[in-house]
Every structure is written in C-alpha cells, then in structure tokens.
Design an enzyme around this catalytic site. Sequence first.
Site, PDB file in Angstrom:
ATOM      1  N   TYR A 130       0.771  -1.182  -0.082  1.00 54.09           N
ATOM      2  CA  TYR A 130       0.065   0.047  -0.039  1.00 54.09           C
ATOM      3  C   TYR A 130       0.927   1.302  -0.025  1.00 54.09           C
ATOM      4  CZ  TYR A 130      -2.715   3.726   1.825  1.00 54.09           C
ATOM      5  OH  TYR A 130      -3.321   4.997   2.292  1.00 54.09           O
ATOM      6  N   VAL A 144      -8.565   3.641  14.615  1.00 56.31           N
ATOM      7  CA  VAL A 144      -8.946   3.091  16.419  1.00 56.31           C
ATOM      8  C   VAL A 144     -10.207   3.922  16.869  1.00 56.31           C
ATOM      9  CG1 VAL A 144      -6.917   4.644  16.848  1.00 56.31           C
ATOM     10  CG2 VAL A 144      -7.791   2.852  18.645  1.00 56.31           C
ATOM     11  N   ARG A 197      -0.435   8.162  17.908  1.00 55.15           N
ATOM     12  CA  ARG A 197      -0.730   8.574  16.484  1.00 55.15           C
ATOM     13  C   ARG A 197      -1.248  10.206  16.496  1.00 55.15           C
ATOM     14  NH1 ARG A 197       0.753   4.334  15.929  1.00 55.15           N
ATOM     15  NH2 ARG A 197      -0.021   2.566  15.197  1.00 55.15           N
TER      16      ARG A 197
END
Length: 341
Positions: free
Chosen positions: A170, A214, A238
């Site tokens: 990806y 998430v 993140r």
Amino acid sequence: MGGEFALDESSRNGNVMPNLSVRAEEMEGARILVTGGAGFIGSHLVDHLVARNEVTVIDDLSTGTLRNLGRARGRVHVKKVSVLETDTLATAMKGQQIVYHLAAKTSVPESVAKPEAYWRNNVEGTVRVLRAAADASVRRVVFVSSAAVYGDSPEMPKVESMRPDPKSPYAVTKMVGEFACEEIRGMTGMETVVVRLFNAYGPRQDPSAPYSGVMAKFCAAVAANRPLEIYGDGDQTRDFLFVADIAEGLELAGVKSVNGATLNLGSGEAITVNDVVRNLSEIVGRPIRAVREPERPGDIRHSRADVSKAKEKLGFTARTTVREGLKKTLEDARKRAAHAS
Ligand SMILES: NC(=O)c1ccc[n+]([C@@H]2O[C@H](COP(=O)([O-])OP(=O)(O)OC[C@H]3O[C@@H](n4cnc5c(N)ncnc54)[C@H](O)[C@@H]3O)[C@@H](O)[C@H]2O)c1
C-alpha cells in the site's frame, strides 16, 4: 493571505474560466472532480466544496457508498465507474479545473495479501487519472498520499524531506503515485500537489475493517456497549486529524501557490491510544470497559507529523480538538447503531 488566486507560472492557460473567482482560502465557482468522492474522506471533501462549486464524483463504490453523499446528492454529478476506465475518465475530465485524487484501496494488510491488485488500482489508477487530467488541460491535481510512505523509522516528527521508506505494498503504491505526479508535472506543466495524510477520523469512517481507524472502532464499540480492544500497552501514539479539518486542508492545497509541493496534513500532536480511551470515558461520563490484546506485529509504534510546511504554505492548522472530534464521531456511531438495530 487574502486576494485572488493566482495561477502558478507553469500553469497552462487553456482551461481558465474568465469569471472564475477563487480566493486564496476558498474555492468558488470552480469545476472540481473528486475521485473516491463516495468514500469516507472524499464525501466530506464533497460536502465542503459543493455549496460554492460544481463538483463531480467518480467512484466505483468498492468501499464507498452513495449514502455518504446523502447531504450532497442532487447537487453533485456522480459517475459510478472505476478510474481504470479510461474512456469514462476522459469524458469526466473535460472542463474540470481541479482534480482531487482519493480513489484507492486503503488496507495495509490486504495490500500484503494482494499486492498486484493494489498496484493496479492505486498505481495504474493514479497514472490514468494524471494522464487524463493532463490531456483535458486540468489546472491542478491534488494527490492524496499517506504518512505510510515514511515507514516506521523512529525519527519524529515526520518531515516531508525525509527519505520515503515504505513498508507495505500500500505504502509503495502511494510513493509511486507521488513520483508519477512529479513526472507528469515535469512533462506537461500541469500543476500537481501531494498531500501526505496522517490518521483521519470522524463520522462515516467504516469501523468494520480489521485495521480501520482506532477512533472509529472505539466509538462503534462504545455505541454498541461492547468493550474496546486495546493492542499492546496502549501507549502507542498517532497523529489524528478530524475529517472536516482534512477537507479544509485539501481545499487549501487546491488553491494556494503550492505547485509541486509535498505537504504533510496532520494535527502535529501525538495522542496515545490510552488518551483516546480517557477522552471517551470523559465524554460518556463513566469508565469504559477495555480488553487488552497482544501487540500486533507490524504496527507502527509512534507517528506524528511535522506540520510547519502546511502551516507556512497553506496557512493550515487543525481546528478540531480530539475531544470535539471524538464527540462527533461517537454521535455518528450511535446513530448508525440505532439505525442498524
Ligand atoms: N483514512 C485515513 O486515515 C487515510 C490516511 C492516509 C491516506 N488516506 C488516503 O485517503 C484516500 C481516501 O481514503 P478513505 O479513508 O476515505 O478510504 P475509503 O475507502 O472510504 O475511500 C476510497 C474511495 O475510493 C473508491 N475507489 C477505490 N478504488 C477505486 C477505483 N479504481 N475507481 C474509483 N473509485 C475507487 C472507493 O469506493 C472509496 O469510495 C485514499 O487515497 C487513502 O489512501 C487515508
């Protein structure tokens, strides 16, 4: 930062409407094509642009859905086709001034299982979009790339000048897409801008895919009264950016004088998964049940964008706090849960 939008020197002038009025912060009266416009991020971009512009969406509805365009439908032209279909692509491109290319397969683990499908859809797809845009004298293509191109090196924050280090098929497709933008810009003079998105979240994000965001997963679990699943110690970080902020950042990438630039789009802040749970507990006013699962192999430990370039070149800063964004995402998850039951 006001004033009229000026074409970069390298722009071709074949496709400029005489009465097009595009301010530096906002597009107005522009003809815009959004590939992947029925997806999570694409549909928010369409919502953001549709009131003031003429918007066309190309989407094969492989993961996107027309429901995402609920609010905008009737005001956008939707073509249910793949960007791999060159004839339809060429027709759709005619008269467009700005193209946002978001259509892509987006699952890292699926890309590991099916690298060829990812290469065809994302690389071949991007090359065809760029080629069709150049042939139609589109002024600018904004390519939505990913923070995945940085890989998992420990250096933080991630700066655009770092060497790409993709760790999955990806990520490779996004990196090649970036190079394809560079190539076509040099060959044809069409403007291209690369936006490296960090972790998007917000209403309409699909929580069902195994590796989906998430925030979406946690909000869906809370809405369904299920315990959350936390992988590892929850201290992994993140850089989350609320989807409405992304739409604003992408709009700016379409109008500002940033031809040829590669720009991170993130909040610039690192939030731990445990912080997300704490925020959710405070929003719902009670402790939230969570089960701990083993750390997942291949998960990136930390991720944070250096956002100084986007701030300087686009005047972009994230506006939505994690608390506000989570509230809106949870509301959406609750509506979906109520609808499903
Ligand atoms: N969600 C994130 O956190 C994130 C982070 C970085 C980059 N991105 C990038 O942002 C873009 C949008 O992602 P998203 O999260 O909204 O995912 P999404 O799956 O909701 O959106 C992708 C859209 O593209 C469509 N599509 C896929 N292949 C197509 C093709 N060949 N022709 C036409 N349409 C096609 C899908 O049907 C879908 O509507 C993607 O390019 C993705 O790689 C997303």
